[in-house]
Motif scaffolding. Structure first.
Motif, short mmCIF file in Angstrom:
data_model
loop_
_atom_site.label_atom_id
_atom_site.label_comp_id
_atom_site.label_asym_id
_atom_site.label_seq_id
_atom_site.Cartn_x
_atom_site.Cartn_y
_atom_site.Cartn_z
N VAL A 249 34.83 31.05 47.12
CA VAL A 249 34.67 30.00 48.33
C VAL A 249 35.51 28.56 47.97
CG1 VAL A 249 33.03 28.39 49.41
CG2 VAL A 249 32.47 30.87 48.45
N ALA A 250 36.58 28.47 48.68
CA ALA A 250 37.53 27.41 48.51
C ALA A 250 36.93 26.26 48.11
CB ALA A 250 38.55 27.50 49.69
N ASP A 251 37.59 25.28 47.16
CA ASP A 251 37.16 24.10 46.69
C ASP A 251 35.73 23.81 46.25
OD1 ASP A 251 39.57 23.47 47.79
OD2 ASP A 251 38.95 22.57 49.51
N THR A 252 35.39 25.15 45.45
CA THR A 252 33.96 24.88 44.99
C THR A 252 34.07 25.47 43.49
OG1 THR A 252 33.28 27.30 45.77
CG2 THR A 252 32.74 25.54 47.04
N THR A 253 32.99 25.32 42.77
CA THR A 253 32.93 26.12 41.40
C THR A 253 33.19 27.41 41.60
OG1 THR A 253 30.57 26.08 41.66
CG2 THR A 253 31.52 24.03 40.51
N ASP A 254 32.80 28.09 42.42
CA ASP A 254 32.90 29.60 42.60
C ASP A 254 34.28 29.85 42.63
OD1 ASP A 254 31.78 32.20 43.74
OD2 ASP A 254 33.49 31.68 45.17
N SER A 255 35.20 29.18 43.42
CA SER A 255 36.85 29.40 43.04
C SER A 255 37.31 29.19 41.74
CB SER A 255 37.32 28.70 44.26
OG SER A 255 38.86 28.69 44.23
N TRP A 256 37.00 28.06 41.31
CA TRP A 256 37.38 27.85 39.96
C TRP A 256 36.98 28.78 38.79
CZ3 TRP A 256 34.76 22.37 40.84
CH2 TRP A 256 35.34 21.84 42.14
N ALA A 257 35.78 29.21 39.04
CA ALA A 257 35.11 30.20 38.04
C ALA A 257 36.13 31.60 38.03
CB ALA A 257 33.80 30.67 38.18
N HIS A 258 36.45 32.07 39.24
CA HIS A 258 37.44 33.14 39.46
C HIS A 258 38.80 33.08 38.49
CE1 HIS A 258 34.82 34.50 42.70
NE2 HIS A 258 35.38 35.22 42.89
N VAL A 259 39.14 31.90 38.69
CA VAL A 259 40.43 31.39 37.90
C VAL A 259 40.35 31.48 36.34
CG1 VAL A 259 42.44 30.03 37.47
CG2 VAL A 259 41.29 30.12 39.80
N LEU A 260 39.19 30.88 35.97
CA LEU A 260 38.65 30.82 34.44
C LEU A 260 38.42 32.37 34.09
CD1 LEU A 260 37.98 29.13 32.06
CD2 LEU A 260 35.80 28.96 32.77
N TYR A 261 37.70 32.85 34.79
CA TYR A 261 37.23 34.38 34.13
C TYR A 261 38.54 35.31 34.15
CZ TYR A 261 34.46 38.56 33.69
OH TYR A 261 33.89 39.73 33.31
N THR A 262 39.63 34.93 35.18
CA THR A 262 40.71 35.70 35.19
C THR A 262 41.57 35.46 34.00
OG1 THR A 262 40.91 36.01 37.50
CG2 THR A 262 42.91 36.47 36.37
N ALA A 263 41.52 34.14 33.53
CA ALA A 263 42.30 33.63 32.56
C ALA A 263 41.79 34.34 31.18
CB ALA A 263 42.22 32.12 31.98
N TRP A 264 40.68 34.54 30.92
CA TRP A 264 39.77 35.13 29.94
C TRP A 264 40.49 36.79 29.74
CZ3 TRP A 264 34.33 33.18 31.44
CH2 TRP A 264 34.09 31.91 30.93
N GLN A 265 40.42 37.23 30.99
CA GLN A 265 40.76 38.63 31.02
C GLN A 265 42.38 38.95 30.61
OE1 GLN A 265 39.76 39.26 35.30
NE2 GLN A 265 38.57 40.78 34.76
N LEU A 266 43.16 37.96 31.36
CA LEU A 266 44.42 37.97 30.65
C LEU A 266 44.65 37.64 29.36
CD1 LEU A 266 45.93 35.75 33.53
CD2 LEU A 266 46.32 38.18 33.45
N MET A 267 43.90 36.74 28.59
CA MET A 267 43.87 36.65 27.05
C MET A 267 43.63 37.88 26.36
SD MET A 267 42.24 32.57 27.36
CE MET A 267 41.96 32.48 25.72
N ALA A 268 42.43 38.45 26.97
CA ALA A 268 42.22 39.71 26.21
C ALA A 268 42.86 40.89 26.48
CB ALA A 268 40.62 40.05 26.62
N GLN A 269 43.61 41.32 27.32
CA GLN A 269 44.56 42.30 27.50
C GLN A 269 45.43 42.40 26.21
OE1 GLN A 269 44.38 43.30 32.21
NE2 GLN A 269 46.30 43.65 31.05
N GLN A 270 45.56 43.81 25.63
CA GLN A 270 46.41 43.89 24.59
C GLN A 270 47.33 45.24 24.86
OE1 GLN A 270 46.61 41.94 22.10
NE2 GLN A 270 45.29 40.44 22.70
N GLY A 271 47.97 45.60 23.93
CA GLY A 271 49.02 46.79 23.99
C GLY A 271 50.06 46.73 25.17
N LYS A 272 50.21 47.49 25.84
CA LYS A 272 51.53 47.72 26.75
C LYS A 272 51.04 46.79 27.85
CE LYS A 272 53.18 52.31 25.64
NZ LYS A 272 53.56 53.61 26.34
N SER A 273 49.79 46.31 28.06
CA SER A 273 49.43 45.64 29.39
C SER A 273 48.95 44.13 28.61
CB SER A 273 48.13 46.32 30.14
OG SER A 273 46.99 46.04 28.99
N ARG A 274 49.50 43.83 27.79
CA ARG A 274 49.42 42.56 27.07
C ARG A 274 50.06 41.39 27.74
NH1 ARG A 274 51.68 40.45 21.26
NH2 ARG A 274 50.76 38.33 21.41
N TRP A 275 49.41 40.39 28.34
CA TRP A 275 50.05 39.09 29.01
C TRP A 275 50.21 38.02 28.40
CZ3 TRP A 275 51.78 39.35 33.80
CH2 TRP A 275 51.45 40.59 34.94
#
Length: 392
Positions: A249-275
């Protein structure tokens, strides 16, 4: 000219945290939060029935106590503008996996982003209208960027009172009610920069001071100059363990949480898929001594998160996008990933897949530019050319 969000040197983060902790201890902060609670501006609201004090007084004390403890325990992170860009690009589609606590890079943390991950526009004059600081007819429309977040595993049981039982209420988007005792999930607080009223004409009336005089944009920025932390508490939310992500939902905590959780995912990926590449900057000796005197239990080292060199955009692409950023809203990053990174639900134990006994997690797959190397880049709409009349 509108004031931009100016990200810090990562080495400043420990001192920023110290300022935030001191601010949370101040009586003026609790008074401000009491007014915000009365105005219904908080999502997570603690109450203690029968304690003999106002709900807002109890709520402001408990909320600041909880946030202070979380910041004391927090690991510190700084996401560079390129890493922020990548998280925003990948977060255009919601995570497919349910909320998973193991995605947290640390049990408690504070991350500052090099560019806003979102924002919202609000009439500050209208927001104060129903408070003691309101002024009839005042209008001051400002855009507030969201540039940082703290988090921890939800554990309200750590807050103990001499008398009375703390009950927690949730007042989120379309959801309201008591938070069950056995509830599990993640508590997130989003932060915005303080002192961004300078984008308004200095004489803009925002509200009324305690003595009845007009409160102007210039007065607020002048009062905040050199006082208090750089970051201010903006809003908070809960992510329930095992819950599915829906469309943001644009301009809400819901939208910002998507970005934060995605950042956590990107930080966790390792190996050939490391970001991500991580550089740890240790706290200097004098700063470490100050942190110990302040009672900090979390690490004072700062983890700088950058896009891995295999995926990092060219300096020219980064410069082009930076010039198009307002510093008040999330940038679009049009130059960096013409075909955005996308999510793939990956089975972690394929032998059990047919029987349904497997588990899945998101893997974020690299975006790319389609077509042969050296061909002209086209980012517009596709045109279908028919060389003969189609049958029928």
């Amino acid at each position: 000219m509108t004031t931009r969000w100016d990200p810090p040197d990562p080495r400043q983060l420990p001192d920023w945290r110290s300022g935030m902790l001191d601010y949370l201890d101040a009586a003026s902060t609790k008074a401000t939060m009491r007014e915000a609670l009365r105005a219904g501006r908080f999502t997570i609201v603690p109450t203690v029935p029968g304690i003999g004090a106002s709900e807002e007084s109890v709520g402001s004390l408990l909320l600041t106590t909880c946030e202070k403890r979380r910041l004391e325990d927090a690991a510190l992170y700084y996401a560079t503008p390129d890493m922020t860009a990548l998280a925003l690009a990948a977060a255009q589609t919601p995570p497919t996996e349910p909320v998973t606590l193991s995605r947290l890079p640390s049990e408690a943390g504070l991350i500052v982003f090099g560019e806003p991950i979102g924002g919202y526009t609000e009439d500050a004059g209208a927001a104060l209208a129903n408070t003691p600081f309101g002024s009839a007819g005042a209008s001051a429309v400002i855009t507030t960027p969201i540039v940082a977040a703290s988090w921890s595993v939800w554990d309200p049981g750590e807050v103990k009172l001499d008398r009375g039982e703390v009950r927690w209420l949730y007042r989120g988007q379309g959801r309201a009610g008591a938070i069950p005792a056995g509830w599990r999930g993640i508590w997130i607080t989003f932060y915005s920069p303080r002192g961004l009223f300078s984008g308004l004409p200095p004489e803009t009336v925002i509200g009324t001071m305690r003595d009845g005089t007009a409160m102007t944009a210039a007065m607020i920025d002048g009062h905040r100059e050199g006082q208090g932390p750089v970051l201010g508490w903006d809003n908070e939310m809960l992510l329930q363990e095992g819950a599915a992500f829906g469309p943001p939902v644009a301009d809400t905590t819901d939208s910002w949480a998507h970005v934060l959780y995605t950042a956590w995912q990107l930080m966790a990926q390792q190996g050939k898929s490391r970001w991500a590449e991580v550089e740890e900057i240790p706290r200097d000796r004098a700063g470490a001594k100050r942190d110990r005197r302040q009672g900090l239990t979390g690490s004072s080292a700062v983890r700088v998160i950058r896009v891995h060199s295999a995926h990092r955009p060219s300096p020219q692409a980064a410069q082009d996008d930076a010039q198009g950023s307002t510093g008040r809203r999330e940038p679009q990053w049009a130059c960096r990933w013409p075909v955005r990174p996308y999510r793939r639900s990956t089975c972690l134990n394929p032998r059990e897949h047919a029987e349904g006994g497997c588990t899945h997690e998101d893997r974020i797959v690299s975006g790319h530019i389609k077509g042969p190397e050296g061909a002209p880049l086209r980012t517009g709409d596709t045109v279908h050319l028919w060389d003969q009349q189609p049958a029928g």
